[in-house]
Scaffold this active site. Structure first.
Site, mmCIF file in Angstrom:
data_model
loop_
_atom_site.group_PDB
_atom_site.id
_atom_site.type_symbol
_atom_site.label_atom_id
_atom_site.label_comp_id
_atom_site.label_asym_id
_atom_site.label_seq_id
_atom_site.Cartn_x
_atom_site.Cartn_y
_atom_site.Cartn_z
ATOM 1 N N GLY A 69 10.293 -3.544 1.272
ATOM 2 C CA GLY A 69 10.927 -2.008 1.055
ATOM 3 C C GLY A 69 10.629 -0.885 2.198
ATOM 4 O O GLY A 69 11.898 0.335 2.289
ATOM 5 N N SER A 70 9.500 -1.071 2.551
ATOM 6 C CA SER A 70 9.203 0.330 3.641
ATOM 7 C C SER A 70 10.496 0.457 4.799
ATOM 8 O O SER A 70 10.833 1.159 4.741
ATOM 9 C CB SER A 70 8.831 -0.118 4.144
ATOM 10 O OG SER A 70 6.823 -0.144 3.701
ATOM 11 N N ASN A 150 7.456 4.245 -8.706
ATOM 12 C CA ASN A 150 6.487 2.940 -8.454
ATOM 13 C C ASN A 150 4.755 3.693 -9.335
ATOM 14 O O ASN A 150 3.536 2.747 -9.835
ATOM 15 C CB ASN A 150 5.713 2.108 -7.384
ATOM 16 C CG ASN A 150 5.615 4.324 -6.321
ATOM 17 O OD1 ASN A 150 6.814 4.973 -5.952
ATOM 18 N ND2 ASN A 150 4.615 3.372 -5.358
ATOM 19 N N THR A 236 14.586 -13.583 14.848
ATOM 20 C CA THR A 236 14.901 -14.575 14.172
ATOM 21 C C THR A 236 14.234 -14.528 12.549
ATOM 22 O O THR A 236 12.948 -14.072 11.821
ATOM 23 C CB THR A 236 13.774 -15.763 14.463
ATOM 24 O OG1 THR A 236 14.030 -15.699 16.003
ATOM 25 C CG2 THR A 236 13.786 -17.042 13.840
ATOM 26 N N CYS A 323 -0.872 2.644 -1.116
ATOM 27 C CA CYS A 323 -1.342 3.281 0.010
ATOM 28 C C CYS A 323 -2.077 4.740 -0.316
ATOM 29 O O CYS A 323 -2.703 4.751 0.316
ATOM 30 C CB CYS A 323 0.054 3.865 0.295
ATOM 31 S SG CYS A 323 1.811 2.676 -0.268
#
Ligand SMILES: *Cc1c(COP(=O)(O)O)cnc(C)c1O
Length: 394
Positions: A69-70, A150, A236, A323
């Site tokens: 998401g970040s 959130n 990749t 966070c």
């Protein structure tokens, strides 16, 4: 143990783990290689893109796989900023309670000369579309508003916001990390130009997500290198992670309605039970919130102590987002909805999982009641409140 921190991350589903291991074992080729093992990996990758796209009603070519998401938030915002700059549009509108992946990217742009307007989300944790419309200027290049918060779980009027952005020709990005898989999201109906999603919030693996960008919008790449993801995201591809993400998303999406109904009943019972604690308050609108989210402030206690004591009772929850916990700053989300520092410190977020039982709900209610009472019994702040030396806020 009752795991009630699903907004921080979720347990991977059995189907996602099975898919991941099977791709690791059998489809280990590099999707860019021309021989069969590589081509089989390429097929897995492209099937995942089809599956993910169909869940949000997008075209497969509008999906870019990311590390989560970040990264998707960063890429979406920098994409709009680059497009805006070309025509001298350097004003961005967002809200004060976005995830730090959005807020910190906006801070960076502000230092580079962009102007940022952060909308008020009011006491109920909701953006008022009319206020958003008033904030739009001729030089606005982007509106970025999260689908669901959130911390307090409030769900924004995204369709209406998207409509306003379309009307004014402004790009619209939404951080839908908490919404995807949990509530219906349709990029066409919701008028969304860019959207961020992360697999580990819906029982997929960590470190993988996707960015949806409506066709016709020129994407800025954050990572230079090979031509993966149509030249917009080098490196990749994380084929096992991407395949597992698609599997997890298909699975949760097929159960969305039933999950939402089940969780909403448990959520509402938790809210009803915790409200009985004196001098407490629910954070965010009671109904316009994610089915899994309960967030309370209790006056006269510290959220950290509450969490530790709940952990002793086998309940894992959070106070503020992962966070910000660990720092002593109160949650920027709670401050944004007008909670004062003292009250914001005493917060509890429960984000319940689809397998929670009625007994567990009742156990959470009685445990929180007990722990809050215990903490208040030796809190100097609580004593001052009781003795009238301080005024109750809640
Ligand atoms: C978890 C979360 C993110 C970050 O996603 P990661 O995949 O962990 O980088 C961004 N926005 C919201 C709303 C989130 O809940």
């Amino acid at each position: 143990m009752i795991y009630a921190d699903n907004a921080a991350t979720t347990k991977m589903s059995d189907a996602a783990i099975k898919t991941m291991v099977s791709v690791m074992n059998d489809t280990y080729g590099n999707p860019s290689s021309l021989y069969s093992t590589g081509q089989r990996a390429k097929e897995v990758l492209e099937q995942a893109r089809v599956d993910v796209a169909s869940v949000i009603n997008a075209q497969p070519r509008e999906i870019y796989f990311t590390s989560g998401g970040s990264e998707a938030d960063n890429q979406a915002i920098l994409t709009a900023a680059a497009i805006g700059k070309k025509s001298g549009k350097m004003h961005i509108i967002s809200t004060a309670f976005e995830h730090h992946a959005v807020l910190h990217t906006l801070n960076k742009l502000e230092k580079e000369g962009y102007e940022i307007t952060l909308l008020d989300v009011h006491e109920d944790g909701l953006v008022v579309p009319e206020e958003l419309e008033e904030a739009i200027r001729p030089d606005t290049c982007l509106v970025t508003v999260m689908y669901a918060n959130n911390e307090i779980g409030t769900v924004q009027p995204i369709r209406r916001i998207g409509e306003i952005c379309r009307k004014h020709g402004v790009l619209f990005h939404t951080d839908a990390v908490q919404a995807i898989g949990h509530i219906p999201v349709d990029v066409e109906k919701d008028n969304i130009d860019m959207l961020s999603s992360s697999a580990h919030k819906y029982h997929g693996p960590k470190g993988v997500g996707f960015l949806y960008v409506k066709k016709g919008i020129r994407v800025t790449n954050l990572i230079e290198g090979g031509a993966q993801e149509r030249g917009k995201r080098a490196g990749t591809e994380n084929v096992p992670g991407i395949a597992a993400m698609a599997e997890a998303l298909k699975e949760i999406n097929s159960k969305m309605e039933a999950n939402a109904e089940y969780l909403t009943a448990k959520r509402d019972r938790l809210i009803e039970g915790l409200k009985e604690i004196p001098h407490s308050a629910l954070n965010g609108d009671a109904k316009k919130r994610l089915p899994s989210n309960v967030n309370f402030c209790f006056e006269g206690i510290e959220g950290e102590s509450l969490l530790l004591l709940l952990d002793d009772k086998g309940i894992e929850a959070s106070s503020g987002s992962a966070c910000t916990s660990g720092s002593l700053d109160p949650s920027h989300v709670l401050l944004a909805i007008g909670r004062v520092h003292d009250v914001a410190h005493g917060s509890l977020r429960l984000s319940i999982g689809e397998n929670i039982t009625d007994d567990e709900v009742e156990y959470i209610i009685s445990s929180v009641k007990e722990v809050v009472e215990y903490l208040r019994s030796f809190s100097p702040v609580w004593r001052d409140l009781q003795e009238g030396k301080r005024e109750y806020i809640l």
